[in-house]
Design an enzyme around this catalytic site. Sequence first.
Site, short mmCIF file in Angstrom:
data_model
loop_
_atom_site.label_atom_id
_atom_site.label_comp_id
_atom_site.label_asym_id
_atom_site.label_seq_id
_atom_site.Cartn_x
_atom_site.Cartn_y
_atom_site.Cartn_z
N THR A 81 0.83 -1.21 0.00
CA THR A 81 0.00 0.00 0.00
C THR A 81 0.86 1.25 0.00
OG1 THR A 81 -1.85 -1.11 1.10
CG2 THR A 81 -1.74 1.29 1.29
N GLN A 195 0.67 -9.67 -6.73
CA GLN A 195 0.22 -11.05 -6.87
C GLN A 195 1.07 -11.85 -7.85
OE1 GLN A 195 -2.03 -12.53 -5.07
NE2 GLN A 195 -2.84 -10.75 -4.01
N CYS A 341 -15.45 -4.20 1.93
CA CYS A 341 -16.41 -4.16 3.03
C CYS A 341 -16.25 -2.83 3.75
CB CYS A 341 -16.18 -5.32 3.99
SG CYS A 341 -17.47 -5.50 5.23
#
Length: 402
Positions: A81, A195, A341
Amino acid sequence: MSETSPLPAAPRRAYLDHAATTPMRVEAREALVAHLDLVGNPSSLHAAGREARRVVEESRETVADALGCRPGEVVLTAGGTESDNLALKGLFWSRRAADPRRVRVLVSAVEHHAVLDTAVWLAEHEGATLELLPVDARGRLDVAALEATLVADPTSVALVSVMWANNETGVLQPVEAVVAAAHAHGVPVHTDAIQAVGSVPVDVAASGVDLLTATAHKVGGPHGAGVLVARRGLDLTPLLHGGGQERDLRSGTVGVPAVAGLAAAFESAVKEQVDHATRVSHLRDTLVEGVRAVVPDVVLNGGDAEKLPGIANLRFPECEGDSLLMLLDAQGVEVSTGSACSAGVPQASHVLLAMGQSEEEARSSLRFSLGHTSTEADVAALVAAIGPVVERARTATRRVRR
């Protein structure tokens, strides 16, 4: 006095969420622990400081070898991040300062939130114009759309950011085509390769990207350690100011043990990449086939697009992904929905929505991701549990809809 009966062993859980984080490799753990007692600050000039600096620079060289770049291009950070934020904010600020017309930020619609939310922040607070690049139904970037928006006004583009591989679907993006299109207009390219490293070949120099993000805990290293590969000569404005460490791009005392663990993990993951890909792709195919055998109407998101070997994103019609996740968790199988979420309210995956799925379809998917510790037993546990779990979730959904 009678002997106390031993407590029963906890049942083995099947961990199928390696795309979120994967267990530490033995070599990474050993490297981290071996340096926990190292006293010196890498910025100090005495013997202890020089020893700490030696560990940092040797680790930097190891990472550079693994990623196909020069050691001087490796900026050590606290994780993916931070690296994404430094790449986008740092490049945007520098490019705009050099030419006030450069305010457009082009990112794919399926980026990780570390990129998307950073781009949104730049638009809301720094005057950037954010453009989301479309993907097709498989989740693969529309290169023609990128080329068209570049040609329309190339002098106003600050940067392009397209991930190497998607974290939810595993779909590989056409990074080299993106670089060719952007560089034709003098526009730098950032790619989030978090990834991809250790799962597919990643070579910074060969790809031509200007900035690349990677992190340790996705390849079996410690949390809180990452890198931003930044091409020499590329002007970046730092986020943090202080001691001027890391080419003055990332001030702060370098965490020597974490960096040693990061380097060990990168080295092993890249060295084992081919064998790893062969093994986990077999497990993934076995998983998909096994699930299809008991849930015939399951849909593989991403279709026939080229994907990472260890990710399968499956849609279960008439099911809520969150319900499936909790029901599987109760059966000892740990997976992910891949959806965002906010304040406890489940939201449909922005990745699947960008691929053209409806809200209902996007909420009915699960991500299964395999890693270096995954086994046939993990896959078998999922296949054994998924049929009853899907039936129970569908029953609950039908009741709600009545």
